[in-house]
Motif scaffolding. Structure first.
Motif, PDB file in Angstrom:
ATOM      1  N   LEU A 145     -15.082 -31.798  -1.241  1.00  9.09           N
ATOM      2  CA  LEU A 145     -13.726 -31.325  -1.544  1.00  9.09           C
ATOM      3  C   LEU A 145     -13.000 -30.820  -0.303  1.00  9.09           C
ATOM      4  CD1 LEU A 145     -13.878 -29.287  -4.876  1.00  9.09           C
ATOM      5  CD2 LEU A 145     -13.119 -31.625  -4.499  1.00  9.09           C
ATOM      6  N   VAL A 163      -4.865 -38.667 -13.291  1.00  8.73           N
ATOM      7  CA  VAL A 163      -6.248 -38.392 -12.902  1.00  8.73           C
ATOM      8  C   VAL A 163      -6.442 -37.047 -12.207  1.00  8.73           C
ATOM      9  CG1 VAL A 163      -6.763 -40.841 -12.657  1.00  8.73           C
ATOM     10  CG2 VAL A 163      -6.117 -39.513 -10.638  1.00  8.73           C
ATOM     11  N   CYS A 164      -5.376 -36.383 -11.779  1.00 10.79           N
ATOM     12  CA  CYS A 164      -5.547 -35.118 -11.042  1.00 10.79           C
ATOM     13  C   CYS A 164      -6.298 -34.120 -11.916  1.00 10.79           C
ATOM     14  CB  CYS A 164      -4.205 -34.531 -10.621  1.00 10.79           C
ATOM     15  SG  CYS A 164      -4.400 -32.919  -9.832  1.00 10.79           S
ATOM     16  N   PRO A 165      -7.488 -33.660 -11.487  1.00 11.33           N
ATOM     17  CA  PRO A 165      -8.290 -32.824 -12.383  1.00 11.33           C
ATOM     18  C   PRO A 165      -7.720 -31.423 -12.597  1.00 11.33           C
ATOM     19  CG  PRO A 165      -9.349 -33.024 -10.252  1.00 11.33           C
ATOM     20  CD  PRO A 165      -8.178 -33.941 -10.226  1.00 11.33           C
ATOM     21  N   GLY A 204      -8.217 -31.260  -3.130  1.00 12.01           N
ATOM     22  CA  GLY A 204      -8.578 -32.267  -2.119  1.00 12.01           C
ATOM     23  C   GLY A 204      -9.714 -33.173  -2.526  1.00 12.01           C
ATOM     24  N   CYS A 205      -9.789 -33.532  -3.819  1.00  8.60           N
ATOM     25  CA  CYS A 205     -10.890 -34.392  -4.266  1.00  8.60           C
ATOM     26  C   CYS A 205     -10.628 -35.852  -3.928  1.00  8.60           C
ATOM     27  CB  CYS A 205     -11.127 -34.242  -5.766  1.00  8.60           C
ATOM     28  SG  CYS A 205      -9.777 -34.827  -6.820  1.00  8.60           S
ATOM     29  N   GLY A 206      -9.367 -36.222  -3.760  1.00  8.11           N
ATOM     30  CA  GLY A 206      -9.051 -37.600  -3.385  1.00  8.11           C
ATOM     31  C   GLY A 206      -8.988 -38.570  -4.548  1.00  8.11           C
ATOM     32  N   TYR A 207      -9.104 -38.049  -5.780  1.00  8.44           N
ATOM     33  CA  TYR A 207      -9.080 -38.957  -6.929  1.00  8.44           C
ATOM     34  C   TYR A 207      -7.718 -39.653  -7.050  1.00  8.44           C
ATOM     35  CZ  TYR A 207     -10.979 -40.458 -11.495  1.00  8.44           C
ATOM     36  OH  TYR A 207     -11.477 -41.179 -12.551  1.00  8.44           O
ATOM     37  N   VAL A 211      -5.738 -40.391  -4.652  1.00  9.91           N
ATOM     38  CA  VAL A 211      -5.641 -41.401  -3.591  1.00  9.91           C
ATOM     39  C   VAL A 211      -6.264 -42.706  -4.076  1.00  9.91           C
ATOM     40  CG1 VAL A 211      -6.271 -41.937  -1.214  1.00  9.91           C
ATOM     41  CG2 VAL A 211      -5.730 -39.594  -1.836  1.00  9.91           C
ATOM     42  N   GLN A 212      -7.385 -42.576  -4.789  1.00 10.35           N
ATOM     43  CA  GLN A 212      -8.042 -43.767  -5.326  1.00 10.35           C
ATOM     44  C   GLN A 212      -7.224 -44.387  -6.462  1.00 10.35           C
ATOM     45  OE1 GLN A 212     -10.495 -44.799  -3.722  1.00 10.35           O
ATOM     46  NE2 GLN A 212     -11.512 -43.030  -2.810  1.00 10.35           N
ATOM     47  N   ALA A 213      -6.557 -43.545  -7.232  1.00  8.94           N
ATOM     48  CA  ALA A 213      -5.888 -44.037  -8.436  1.00  8.94           C
ATOM     49  C   ALA A 213      -4.538 -44.678  -8.143  1.00  8.94           C
ATOM     50  CB  ALA A 213      -5.701 -42.888  -9.430  1.00  8.94           C
ATOM     51  N   CYS A 214      -3.922 -44.344  -7.001  1.00  8.29           N
ATOM     52  CA  CYS A 214      -2.614 -44.925  -6.692  1.00  8.29           C
ATOM     53  C   CYS A 214      -2.792 -46.392  -6.313  1.00  8.29           C
ATOM     54  CB  CYS A 214      -1.940 -44.168  -5.556  1.00  8.29           C
ATOM     55  SG  CYS A 214      -0.419 -44.987  -5.029  1.00  8.29           S
ATOM     56  N   SER A 236      -7.245 -35.967 -17.171  1.00 11.29           N
ATOM     57  CA  SER A 236      -8.106 -36.367 -16.065  1.00 11.29           C
ATOM     58  C   SER A 236      -9.569 -36.364 -16.485  1.00 11.29           C
ATOM     59  CB  SER A 236      -7.929 -35.415 -14.887  1.00 11.29           C
ATOM     60  OG  SER A 236      -8.909 -35.670 -13.913  1.00 11.29           O
ATOM     61  N   ILE A 256      -0.933 -38.647 -11.420  1.00  8.62           N
ATOM     62  CA  ILE A 256      -0.846 -37.407 -12.197  1.00  8.62           C
ATOM     63  C   ILE A 256      -1.900 -37.425 -13.297  1.00  8.62           C
ATOM     64  CG2 ILE A 256       0.598 -36.067 -13.792  1.00  8.62           C
ATOM     65  CD1 ILE A 256       3.002 -36.799 -12.192  1.00  8.62           C
TER      66      ILE A 256
END
Lengths: 296, 412
Positions: B77, A180-182, A203-206, A208-211, B94, A178
């Motif tokens: 994206l 990092v979600c932009p 759908g930036c995937g940030y 996914v990287q942060a978990c 963020s 949460i």
């Protein structure tokens, strides 16, 4: 008529006045656009919840499960504030059958190659070697063959011990995802459940990287982030998550931790529990009984 | 979706590379922006006169690359149509949400700075450009301001100095922030480091200087024009200095990982010594850092013994190698961080996709766009100097019907 390119000169004062005017207009207009966009995009968690519930309502109707849903009997105080949910995984009880993984797939339409929940098999050898595997996330169980079969010669000895560890989203209190979600598409509900707004996710995937737990993935069907929701559509109907219902060994316990009389509160009161990767300080709401230090 | 080859135990959701080559390209492009801007500012703010020949070129190069910087992100994206959500509904915690704002502010600074830099030329061309269409274009670019008196120019210079002065920290912020995107991910030991923003920034400066130097030399050689060796020498000195600090910090970070040998060292050791052996040690450190370090060092230390022509070639070769080094560094950070699983027990190999939205061809295409933008800029604004350096084919033969101010006559 004097147009921009044939007007001989504009004084500096005139120019700055025009600039200031244009700037002010841009500011006001930009503000309006942002506010409108915010109003259009902003979604009350209630809306999301209503939508999720609506979706499951039809499914319950289809499967005839609507009649058997359990009714949670919360304390009056809890009814006013709503429950805070928790999840306990008892690794001592898991038999590695994979029923939970299959139930989750059926319930949540999880795309191939991804898992909202999965089961890991840990096998320890006398020389200290640890083999971990999770074929298809454990969906098909683990069979009777021990991992040693595929191991090099020097490891080809019988294992000394082994166990299964079911994994799922930890629904952390200090969630890196949460954080990092932009765009604020990841959020936590008042019950402590971490969810993703599929209509806002870019759908930036940030996340996914942060978990740190590998709980999240980008769903190739929706191109948005996706993960375990603790079956939010079920639990808001007083049911338990699909994996909990499917587990034959009672290795998964779900319930309200804010109700001291609930089963999960009793289990938490009477056991020593651990969390995954506690050193990261994410403070998971999913807790484990009998977690080995080899489990990461 | 790829089925990546995995070894060991990889968490089920991590058998995929979520951040593709586009995310390697993005920091590479913004890095060149920051570096080119800083080279330009060395002249405009810090009065390094020897850099004058490339100061305008570097500024426009910063703009060309900045305009293309969001493209790899949009290509990456899952929902590019929602991209503006990062400005409409930003999540303040963020780092990524800062992108839209930092980018916009920096773009504004850069555009205004370039406008001030070219204002006198634009006003001149508005009445002297060859075709009517171009004259109208310059009138529009002049934004109606035709005052090019000495006082006006003095004021321009003051504003430019101010903008450059805030532009330098903005450029540092723009790229330091990219490093922070990675450095603040505690889930990934290969990324999580407070040094990350510093390393990203320094390598950005290195790549920007290298790109300006390489392009300057290519353009001069191609057009058979003399190379200003004072200028290339100055860029080589700056590049030498920055690559020294940059590589020292990169090395220190690795050493720190190895020396502390935390719980994650087992997997990192394998990553460094196996998966990234070639791209890290051979490409990034040996070919990309040591060789240009020696070349640039020799050119700086023995500047009086080595002929200028040879030094220019040394600058060109080291520039190319530095560009490769920084690209390898971005690759090693972005891909290296995804080549091991957060189970700390397994690896996956990245396979380069050729076609597709995030494939190699798309990456190469996007990387040519800044150069296309430079080509367009070069048709409108003189890249290499003030009016005296204009190609005469830009100007009309007969005297202009209208001269905005008598000051203009001095340019004839």
């Amino acid at each position: 008529m004097t147009t921009l390119w044939n007007k001989p000169e504009i004084s500096r004062r005139e120019f700055f006045e025009k600039c200031a005017e244009a700037g002010a207009k841009t500011f006001v207009f930009g503000g309006l656009v942002v506010t409108t966009a915010n109003l259009l995009l902003a979604q009350d968690p209630e809306d999301v919840r209503a939508r999720a519930e609506g979706a499951v309502e039809s499914r319950l109707h289809d499967t005839g499960l609507g009649d058997v849903r359990a009714r949670a009997e919360g304390a009056p105080k809890e009814a006013a504030k709503g429950p805070i949910y928790g999840f306990v995984v008892d690794t001592m009880k898991c038999i590695g059958c994979g029923s939970c993984v299959r139930a989750c797939r059926d319930e949540n339409n999880v795309p191939d190659g991804f898992c909202r929940t999965w089961v890991e098999q840990y096998t320890f050898f006398p020389n200290g070697e640890v083999i971990v595997n999770s074929p298809s996330g454990g969906a098909d169980g683990f069979g009777e063959d021990l991992p040693s079969r595929n191991m090099p010669e020097e490891l080809g000895q019988l294992p000394v011990r082994g166990f299964f560890v079911p994994k799922l989203c930890n629904h952390c209190i200090n969630t890196p995802c949460i954080q990092v979600c932009p765009v604020g598409a990841s959020y936590v509900t008042r019950e402590g459940v971490v969810l993703i707004d599929q209509e806002r996710c870019i759908g930036c995937g940030y996340c996914v990287q942060a978990c740190p737990f590998g709980s999240r993935y980008i769903n190739p069907q929706t191109n948005t982030a996706d993960k375990c929701t603790w079956c939010y559509h079920r639990i808001t109907k007083g049911m338990v998550p699909a994996c909990v219902q499917a587990c034959p060994a009672k290795a998964r316990i779900f319930g309200s931790v804010s109700d001291p009389n609930s089963e999960i509160s009793q289990i938490l009161a009477n056991n020593r529990v651990q969390v995954l990767k506690s050193y990261l300080g994410t403070n998971p709401r999913t807790r484990y009984i009998g977690l080995d230090s080899e489990v990461m | 979706m790829h089925h990546y080859v995995t070894q060991g135990y990889v968490l089920p959701n991590q058998a995929h590379i979520y951040w593709t080559m586009m995310i390697v390209l993005y920091p590479y492009i913004t890095g060149i922006v920051a570096g080119a801007f800083i080279i330009s500012s060395l002249h405009h703010v810090f009065d390094r006169d020897e850099l004058k020949p490339v100061s305008r070129f570097a500024m426009l190069m910063a703009l060309a690359f900045l305009l293309c910087a969001p493209l790899p992100l949009l290509a990456h994206l899952g929902h590019p149509e929602r991209a503006l959500n990062i400005m409409f509904t930003p999540n303040v915690t963020s780092a990524m949400a800062g992108f839209g704002f930092i980018y916009t502010i920096y773009l504004l600074i850069l555009v205004v700075e370039i406008w001030l830099l070219y204002r006198v030329d634009i006003v001149f061309l508005a009445s002297n450009a060859k075709s009517e269409m171009m004259r109208r274009l310059y009138w529009i670019l002049a934004l109606g301001v035709t005052d090019i008196s000495e006082e006006a120019k003095a004021l321009d210079r003051k504003v430019m100095l101010f903008l450059a002065a805030i532009g330098v920290p903005a450029a540092c912020f723009l790229h330091g922030y990219v490093g922070f995107l990675f450095g603040a991910i505690k889930a990934n030991p290969w990324w999580a480091s407070p040094l990350m923003p510093v390393i990203f920034l320094l390598s950005a400066i290195v790549s920007g200087i290298a790109m300006v130097m390489v392009c300057y030399l290519i353009v001069q050689w191609f057009n058979k024009r003399p190379v200003d060796s004072e200028c290339t020498q100055s860029m080589m000195e700056s590049a030498w200095y920055f690559v020294m600090v940059d590589v020292a910090l990169e090395g220190l970070e690795l050493l720190n990982h190895a020396y502390m040998a935390n719980h994650d060292w087992d997997i990192m050791k394998h990553l460094i010594l196996d998966k990234l052996l070639v791209s890290l040690f051979v490409v990034q450190f040996l070919i990309g850092s040591v060789v240009p370090f020696l070349l640039l060092g020799a050119a700086v230390v023995f500047r009086n013994r080595i002929p200028a022509g040879v030094r220019n070639v040394m600058g060109f070769v080291s520039g190319i190698l530095l560009l490769v080094q920084v690209l390898a560094m971005r690759w090693n950070v972005v891909m290296g961080g995804q080549m091991f699983s957060k189970s700390f027990r397994g690896f996956l190999d990245f396979q380069i996709d050729i076609y597709g939205r995030e494939g190699l061809l798309a990456v190469l295409f996007l990387f040519t766009l800044p150069f296309v933008a430079m080509l367009v800029f070069s048709r409108v604004l003189p890249l290499w100097g003030p009016i005296s350096t204009f190609p005469t084919r830009w100007l009309r033969d007969k005297p202009p019907e209208y001269v905005p101010l008598k000051n203009l006559t001095k340019f004839k």
